[in-house]
Design a protein around this motif. Sequence first.
Motif, short mmCIF file in Angstrom:
data_model
loop_
_atom_site.label_atom_id
_atom_site.label_comp_id
_atom_site.label_asym_id
_atom_site.label_seq_id
_atom_site.Cartn_x
_atom_site.Cartn_y
_atom_site.Cartn_z
N LYS A 6 -99.31 32.70 64.30
CA LYS A 6 -98.43 31.77 65.01
C LYS A 6 -96.97 32.20 64.99
N ARG A 32 -107.87 30.77 65.32
CA ARG A 32 -107.41 29.39 65.15
C ARG A 32 -107.07 28.82 66.52
N THR A 33 -107.58 27.65 66.80
CA THR A 33 -107.34 27.01 68.09
C THR A 33 -106.47 25.77 67.90
N LYS A 34 -105.30 25.79 68.51
CA LYS A 34 -104.40 24.63 68.47
C LYS A 34 -104.47 23.93 69.82
N THR A 35 -104.76 22.64 69.80
CA THR A 35 -104.86 21.83 71.01
C THR A 35 -103.74 20.80 71.01
N CYS A 46 -104.97 29.79 71.30
CA CYS A 46 -105.96 30.35 70.38
C CYS A 46 -105.46 31.71 69.90
N GLU A 238 -101.14 16.97 68.32
CA GLU A 238 -101.62 18.32 68.03
C GLU A 238 -102.80 18.25 67.06
N SER A 239 -103.76 19.14 67.27
CA SER A 239 -104.88 19.29 66.34
C SER A 239 -105.20 20.77 66.22
N VAL A 240 -105.70 21.16 65.05
CA VAL A 240 -106.00 22.57 64.77
C VAL A 240 -107.45 22.68 64.31
#
Length: 356
Positions: A6, A32-35, A46, A238-240
């Motif tokens: 990141k 890692r996927t951050k939404t 991602c 945000e969610s990871v």
Amino acid sequence: MDTSAKDALVLFDTSVEGRLDPGWRAGVLHQRTKTIKAGPMIYVECFPVWDTRRAQAARLEAKREAHRKAQEKLNAKNARKKLERLVNANFGAGDLILTMTYPQGRQPQDDRQAHRDMVNYIGRVKYLRRKRGLPPIRYITITEVTTSKQYGVRYHHHIIMGGDGITRDEAEACWKKRHGGICNAKLCQPTERHLAGFARYLTLDKRNRTVEEDGKNPQEKAMRRGWNPSKNLVDPVESVADKKISIRKAGRIAETAGDFAQMQEVFGKLYPGCELLEISARRSRWAAGVYVYAELRKATERSERHGKDKAGGQAARTDGKRRAAMPVSMGGDEQREATRAGADVSHPKRRKPDEG
């Protein structure tokens, strides 16, 4: 120790064309996927999580002078994304977009005075809302200053704010009765990316921009001050997740990102009820893994908005007239830039000076 990419995304600067090189995933522990959810919009990032040795090497590479200018561009892009997501999370159809100018000879003395004028304007709107028992105002403001030989230094302001309980005429009057000049209030008109066009227009880089184009605009320099939000805005959610998109799936997405129909199917399964608007994938010459970015919109939000537009359309102005979403006081250069940024810059008929 966080070994994710990141803080080293500047290294991912090469488009993935065709198949990835052998060994592209060496040292990648997982993706890692951050939404990020902002109003009807979904943003997906991602990126890889490396082992410690490769993470340290990547961070050292990212700090090299060779990446400095690229990092500055990335920082500016991230600032634009931050504002875009904040706008989309807090505003929508029925809210107001205003542009306020000063009459000739009544310009602020300096930046502090211009800022004070904006604060006082917000205070007058707050007073009006309190009298009516309305909830606190939500807003984001930004001030622009231009310099020209003909007019000297001139200021004007942009603001997006909640339109519940306040008409456009009333919002305009809170400025014009005190400062004169021009104040144009428009209803927000969400497009495919909701209000991203307006947010992108506000974050166009105008630092030391020469705009003497074809002799039509006398401005020599245009700059924007930082934007100011009210404290009651909600942050995008945000969610990871480290297992939402596997390393193998991220690789397949990167290799087939050009097939939009296939990507719609892939992301439709990852985010049910959403439609894909944008997808891109990049690799790095200095680090392993891939970086995938996508933008989606909740399909239900679009169908609801379409139904509202079909049924009622834009709310009527108190004097029976309508106006478009973007400020009519834009100059030619601003209109061109807003169009490139995706904003709706239709050209409504200007009001006569004695109207409103």
